[in-house]
Design an enzyme around this catalytic site. Structure first.
Site, short mmCIF file in Angstrom:
data_model
loop_
_atom_site.label_atom_id
_atom_site.label_comp_id
_atom_site.label_asym_id
_atom_site.label_seq_id
_atom_site.Cartn_x
_atom_site.Cartn_y
_atom_site.Cartn_z
N LYS A 130 1.00 -0.96 -0.11
CA LYS A 130 -0.25 -0.28 0.02
C LYS A 130 0.99 1.66 0.14
CE LYS A 130 -3.89 -2.60 2.11
NZ LYS A 130 -4.35 -3.50 3.37
N GLN A 133 -5.03 -1.70 9.46
CA GLN A 133 -4.76 -2.99 8.69
C GLN A 133 -4.84 -4.41 10.08
OE1 GLN A 133 -2.65 -3.46 5.83
NE2 GLN A 133 -3.88 -5.63 6.27
N ASP A 155 -11.39 2.03 3.72
CA ASP A 155 -11.62 0.57 3.98
C ASP A 155 -13.04 0.61 3.38
OD1 ASP A 155 -9.99 -0.86 3.74
OD2 ASP A 155 -9.52 -0.78 5.50
#
Ligand code: NAP
Length: 285
Positions: free
Chosen positions: A53, A97, A120
């Site tokens: 990322k 994460q 997200d």
């Protein structure tokens, strides 16, 4: 039939060019999109994902910042860090994460990210917006799955769509996205009776379970589009949930693992971060 392989890498690379151009435009207007990635503990797979990322941010001209916390961090400490990121003007997107270390309530952590920075798309506000047909941040993997299906040119409207897996990260959002495109959607899961029969109905089959070779060739309708979200490490290599060789002999289109859904997930995160920055700009103009 021998299926065409859907090249997620090249589709993602094309989209990345557009995202980078938009990021450059925003930067020129004084808003450099910024993404904070919160990593708790030292799960090796999470480390790999975070690094990819960060690299993608660099390619797209997005500022990225990694906030690393030890595996011993408490719920309150993690939430305090997210809260600080929520307040910052230079951070437009916050990604936590997953998975979190044992003992941490992931739902509470996700809910702590401000919905306007939830790139997200896992916050209940953003999932609710998706279900009520006013999407803002669409979860990255499901959004990537939809682009891959659309890349085939196969129309979703009126088709039998089967999604295997019902997680908040993959299965449920994919199902709602297919429904938005007027697919007739069946969601299968671990308690589904006769999975093979359900899968064989699918003109479009999306599998996100996490079990290698769960879906075999005899579970696929001839000519189906097969999207394999699964990523499983077997003998040091990455395989999906679908037996690729068997499925490719029956399907019309199929995603490989790796090189299918994975690259799309990352570029969709970049796209959401740029969208978050664009929405901030709108608020201020
Ligand atoms: P998850 O939260 O563990 O959910 C798995 C789902 O599969 C559950 O809904 C479960 O049903 C269902 N399931 C389990 N065994 C089954 C069986 N035998 N038959 C039918 N359904 C079954 O996993 P996830 O986070 O959604 O991830 C799924 C897979 O996608 C994993 O391999 C993950 O690594 C991969 N993934 C890839 C990407 C990418 O970018 N490529 C992104 C995200 C995830 P129940 O609900 O009944 O338990």
């Amino acid at each position: 039939m021998s299926a065409k392989s859907i090249d997620g890498r090249s589709i993602a690379a094309e989209l990345e060019k557009k995202v980078a151009a938009e990021a450059a435009e925003l930067s020129a207007a004084g808003i450099t999109p910024g993404l904070a990635v919160v990593l708790v503990g030292d799960d090796p797979a999470s480390r790999v994902y975070v690094n990819s990322k960060k690299k993608a941010c660099l390619r797209c001209g997005i500022y990225s910042e990694e906030v690393k916390l030890p595996a011993t961090a408490t719920q309150a400490e993690i939430m305090a860090v997210i809260d600080q990121l929520n307040q910052r003007n230079d951070i437009h997107g916050i990604l936590v994460q997953l998975p979190m270390p044992a003992g941490i309530d992931e739902h509470q952590i996700i809910n702590c990210v401000h919905p306007s920075k939830d790139v997200d798309g896992f916050h209940p506000v953003n999932l609710g917006r998706l279900i009520s047909d006013e999407p803002m941040f669409i979860p990255c993997t499901p959004a990537g799955v939809m682009d891959l299906i659309k890349s085939t040119g196969v129309e979703i409207k009126g088709k039998e769509c089967v999604v295997v897996g019902r997680s908040l990260i993959v299965g449920k959002p994919v199902s709602f996205l297919l429904l938005r495109e007027h697919g007739t959607v069946t969601i299968a899961h671990s308690r589904t009776a006769n999975l093979a029969e359900v899968c064989r109905r699918a003109d479009i089959l999306v599998v996100g379970v996490g079990r290698p070779n769960l879906v075999t060739g005899n579970m696929i309708k001839p000519g189906a589009v097969v999207i394999d979200v699964g990523t499983n490490r077997v003998n040091n290599s990455l395989v999906g949930d679908v037996n690729f060789e068997e499925a490719a002999a029956v399907a019309s289109y199929i995603t490989p693992v790796p090189g299918g859904v994975g690259p799309m997930t990352i570029v969709k995160l970049m796209e959401n971060t740029v969208l978050a920055a664009r929405l901030t700009k709108k608020q201020h103009s």
